[in-house]
Design a protein around this motif. Structure first.
Motif, mmCIF file in Angstrom:
data_model
loop_
_atom_site.group_PDB
_atom_site.id
_atom_site.type_symbol
_atom_site.label_atom_id
_atom_site.label_comp_id
_atom_site.label_asym_id
_atom_site.label_seq_id
_atom_site.Cartn_x
_atom_site.Cartn_y
_atom_site.Cartn_z
ATOM 1 N N TYR A 139 0.824 -1.219 0.000
ATOM 2 C CA TYR A 139 0.000 0.000 0.000
ATOM 3 C C TYR A 139 0.856 1.266 0.000
ATOM 4 C CZ TYR A 139 -3.922 -3.089 1.028
ATOM 5 O OH TYR A 139 -4.865 -4.080 0.957
ATOM 6 N N TRP A 158 -5.812 6.880 10.867
ATOM 7 C CA TRP A 158 -6.867 6.099 10.231
ATOM 8 C C TRP A 158 -8.158 6.168 11.045
ATOM 9 C CZ3 TRP A 158 -9.217 1.564 12.246
ATOM 10 C CH2 TRP A 158 -10.207 1.040 11.419
ATOM 11 N N ARG A 162 -11.591 7.674 9.709
ATOM 12 C CA ARG A 162 -12.720 6.752 9.557
ATOM 13 C C ARG A 162 -13.957 7.341 10.257
ATOM 14 N NH1 ARG A 162 -13.324 1.306 6.871
ATOM 15 N NH2 ARG A 162 -15.409 0.826 7.501
ATOM 16 N N CYS A 491 -14.721 -2.318 3.581
ATOM 17 C CA CYS A 491 -15.039 -1.207 2.686
ATOM 18 C C CYS A 491 -16.015 -0.265 3.361
ATOM 19 C CB CYS A 491 -15.643 -1.773 1.413
ATOM 20 S SG CYS A 491 -16.228 -0.526 0.300
HETATM 21 C C1 HEM Z 1 -18.024 -3.239 -5.996
HETATM 22 C C2 HEM Z 1 -17.548 -2.211 -5.342
HETATM 23 C C3 HEM Z 1 -16.521 -2.253 -4.228
HETATM 24 C C4 HEM Z 1 -15.774 -3.293 -3.755
HETATM 25 C C5 HEM Z 1 -15.785 -4.741 -4.221
HETATM 26 C C6 HEM Z 1 -14.946 -2.773 -2.677
HETATM 27 C C7 HEM Z 1 -14.073 -3.535 -1.919
HETATM 28 C C8 HEM Z 1 -13.276 -3.042 -0.912
HETATM 29 C C9 HEM Z 1 -12.345 -3.841 -0.143
HETATM 30 C C10 HEM Z 1 -12.118 -5.339 -0.339
HETATM 31 C C11 HEM Z 1 -11.736 -3.014 0.741
HETATM 32 C C12 HEM Z 1 -10.657 -3.398 1.749
HETATM 33 C C13 HEM Z 1 -9.339 -3.193 1.077
HETATM 34 C C14 HEM Z 1 -8.171 -3.490 1.924
HETATM 35 O O1 HEM Z 1 -8.235 -4.029 3.035
HETATM 36 O O2 HEM Z 1 -7.102 -3.147 1.452
HETATM 37 C C15 HEM Z 1 -12.264 -1.690 0.532
HETATM 38 C C16 HEM Z 1 -11.886 -0.585 1.256
HETATM 39 C C17 HEM Z 1 -12.372 0.676 1.011
HETATM 40 N N1 HEM Z 1 -13.374 1.030 0.122
HETATM 41 FE FE1 HEM Z 1 -14.332 -0.211 -1.148
HETATM 42 N N2 HEM Z 1 -15.186 -1.434 -2.542
HETATM 43 C C18 HEM Z 1 -16.144 -1.071 -3.458
HETATM 44 C C19 HEM Z 1 -16.691 0.173 -3.635
HETATM 45 C C20 HEM Z 1 -16.358 1.286 -2.913
HETATM 46 C C21 HEM Z 1 -16.971 2.582 -3.053
HETATM 47 C C22 HEM Z 1 -18.110 2.889 -4.024
HETATM 48 C C23 HEM Z 1 -16.338 3.409 -2.178
HETATM 49 C C24 HEM Z 1 -16.574 4.866 -1.909
HETATM 50 C C25 HEM Z 1 -17.505 5.593 -2.412
HETATM 51 C C26 HEM Z 1 -15.321 2.640 -1.485
HETATM 52 C C27 HEM Z 1 -14.460 3.144 -0.528
HETATM 53 C C28 HEM Z 1 -13.546 2.383 0.182
HETATM 54 C C29 HEM Z 1 -12.614 2.940 1.155
HETATM 55 C C30 HEM Z 1 -12.459 4.396 1.517
HETATM 56 C C31 HEM Z 1 -11.885 1.865 1.688
HETATM 57 C C32 HEM Z 1 -10.824 1.914 2.763
HETATM 58 C C33 HEM Z 1 -11.491 1.655 4.114
HETATM 59 C C34 HEM Z 1 -10.528 1.605 5.290
HETATM 60 O O3 HEM Z 1 -9.404 1.115 5.166
HETATM 61 O O4 HEM Z 1 -10.952 2.048 6.369
HETATM 62 N N3 HEM Z 1 -15.369 1.360 -1.956
HETATM 63 N N4 HEM Z 1 -13.198 -1.738 -0.488
#
Ligand code: HEM
Length: 559
Positions: A139, A158, A162, A491
């Protein structure tokens, strides 16, 4: 010291002196290099012993990957991204065959232990942890673009971010979001209708990606855009080039030090991408921040009430960028912090959704029965009308929901996520104990885990009925399916669902976008995929997408 004496030698031009000093200098360098190599070798051997004692399986039994001195397995990775991903999946199969009860395997990147999870039970222990939530080394490679925003930061920063961002997509902007999503999806449909007048075969990559980008620009940033009319949009192109180059950097450890990367030709190309992407988002932020400040000056005490009146509910929650601007005004975040979060949302908010939609279009176009059922469902809900979809309509599209769940099972947009361990983790499974040592990076490959045969019948088959009443999807073991990750670092789009469901049964930014775009496509078109899904190379570059996009034969339904 060494370098100054080196230059002194040349200044004095004394060859006798040169000889003896050069010998001293060279021996110092040789001793330093040898000591460093010995240190790396010692560190690597020590960690190898620790991993084996902790029941972590190795892939270097000769047949699958070679463990080189000093470099470990890093030199055996395939450079082609498709082959690299296949290699990672093969490791899992190979080790599970060797020891079906094992939870983790490892390879070494030099002396750095890189572990991968072999079964959903192994993922559970990691994802549930509230201690091991620091993201993996990989990352850091995102930071040139995203800085240390929500996705890449850890610790206090973070947690604060958050807390700050979680309520950003609240129920009162839901109606606005649905409106915008409908408007943008209708725009995409118009573009496609024009296209099929001259083209028989359509590649859906750009229409879907630009539509998803258009939605996130407006819903999260409140900015208008015409991005869908610019097929070669330079911002979108910069994002794709950035991902490709980041992937190359990931696999080439010699590119990891910033100094080497920044001096290399592809590092310089990457810098241009980052400048382009930053200037795009900075422009949006500045325009909105200036408007915010002008209005504040003009309205004085009435400002908050006027500016946020339409956007706030009784709890005072606001839309994404507005929340950030208010926090900026209060001194809780600075402009750079806003830029980080805006870029994170621009990245996470469109590409993940676009990739999932592309795979869904492919699977629907290949499975005629599924297409037929979906057409029946949308016709039942919308009839022949072209009215925008409401959240009530979307709730009724249960088969479409099942199709999306099944798509994300087979092709989770974020395939691999990793954690870096600051302390040891002991995991127990029955009689067996596994120890993940401090310093290890653990990668969870949910593409592979979503196809685990102990949890899914015929995992390679696209079968949305698993998610309908009585299907195995609904009664599954929780950690056999986690396209949005799970636990504290899941997410944010998913977490929002839990908060919002106090008001609405259904709310999820990603799900909402997926359903609206797909329902618009289904209401207007019928299509056939030109390739078989299992023949499409899977390009797992940060986001998992079909290599070459998705080609379909698209026809208007009521033409
Ligand atoms: C099909 C759609 C989506 C999938 C499959 C998805 C999947 C994921 C996954 C697996 C993570 C964890 C990643 C990790 O641990 O490195 C993540 C984190 C995150 N996602 Fe999504 N996501 C999607 C859509 C979105 C959308 C639409 C947004 C915002 C509008 C978003 C914002 C975020 C953010 C900000 C994180 C970081 C959260 C954190 O670490 O606290 N995602 N997402």
């Amino acid at each position: 010291m060494i370098f100054s004496s080196f230059f002194d030698i040349f200044e004095q031009k004394s060859f006798f002196f040169l000889d003896s000093e050069l010998i001293k200098f060279s021996s110092t360098v040789v001793i330093l290099i040898c000591s460093f190599i010995l240190y790396l070798h010692h560190k690597k051997t020590k960690i190898e012993r620790e991993l084996v004692a902790g029941n972590i399986l190795t892939v270097d039994d000769g047949s699958i990957q070679r463990n080189f001195p000093i470099f470990g397995h890093a030199l055996s990775f395939d450079f082609d991204p498709v082959a690299f991903f296949r290699q990672l999946n093969d490791f899992v199969d190979h080790l599970k065959q060797k020891d079906p009860g094992a939870l983790y395997g490892y390879h070494l990147l030099g002396p750095k232990p890189s572990l991968f999870v072999l079964s959903p039970e192994g993922a559970e222990a990691i994802l549930k942890s509230t201690v091991h939530i620091r993201k993996g080394l990989f990352y850091k490679l995102f930071q040139d673009w995203l800085g240390t925003g929500l996705l890449t930061s850890h610790g206090k920063k973070w947690k604060t971010r958050r807390r700050l961002l979680t309520p950003a997509f609240h129920k009162t902007v839901l109606a606005d979001f649905v409106e915008v999503m409908n408007e943008k999806a209708a725009k995409m449909v118009d573009i496609l209708k024009e296209k099929i007048k001259t083209e028989k075969k359509i590649n859906m990559h750009w229409p879907i990606t630009l539509c998803a980008l258009d939605i996130i620009i407006q819903t999260a940033m409140g900015a208008e855009s015409d991005i869908q009319f610019e097929e070669n949009n330079s911002y979108a192109q910069a994002i794709f080039d950035w991902m490709e180059l980041t992937q190359i950097r990931h696999k080439s450890i010699w590119y990891w030090p910033d100094l080497i990367w920044n001096l290399s030709p592809i590092g310089r190309r990457q810098k241009k991408n980052v400048t382009k992407m930053h200037s795009f988002t900075k422009k949006i932020i500045w325009e909105r921040w200036n408007h915010f400040r002008e209005l504040k000056e003009e309205l004085g005490d009435d400002f908050e009430a006027t500016y946020f009146a339409e956007k706030c509910d009784s709890r005072g929650r606001m839309a994404f960028l507005d929340t950030l601007l208010k926090s900026l005004d209060r001194g809780e975040i600075d402009l750079e912090g806003i830029r980080e979060e805006v870029d994170t949302f621009m990245f996470e908010g469109h590409d993940t959704t676009a990739a999932a939609l592309l795979w869904a279009v492919q699977e629907i176009g290949e499975n005629w029965e599924v297409m037929k059922k979906l057409h029946e469902e949308v016709e039942l809900v919308f009839g022949d009308s072209d009215r925008p979809a409401t959240t009530g309509d979307l709730d009724k599209l249960t088969f479409l929901e099942a199709v999306m769940k099944e798509t994300l099972r087979k092709f989770p947009s974020v395939t691999m996520f990793s954690r870096e361990f600051d302390s040891d983790l002991l995991v127990e499974k029955g009689e067996r104990r596994f120890k993940i040592p401090a310093g290890a990076i653990v990668t969870i490959n949910c593409y592979k885990l979503h196809r685990d045969e102990t949890h899914w019948k015929e995992p390679e088959k696209f079968d949305p009925s698993r998610w309908l009443d009585g299907g195995s999807g609904e009664t599954r073991y929780a950690y056999s399916y986690f396209p949005f990750s799970a636990g504290p670092r899941n997410c944010i789009g998913q977490r929002i669902r839990a908060i919002i469901s106090i008001y609405f049964e259904f709310f999820q930014f990603a799900n909402l976008t997926n359903k609206i775009i797909l329902s618009h496509l289904l209401r207007n078109f019928t299509w056939k995929s030109t390739r078989k899904t299992n023949e499409i190379p899977v390009l797992a570059e940060i986001i998992t997408r079909p290599k070459g996009g998705i080609d379909i034969i698209l026809e208007e339904k009521h033409a």
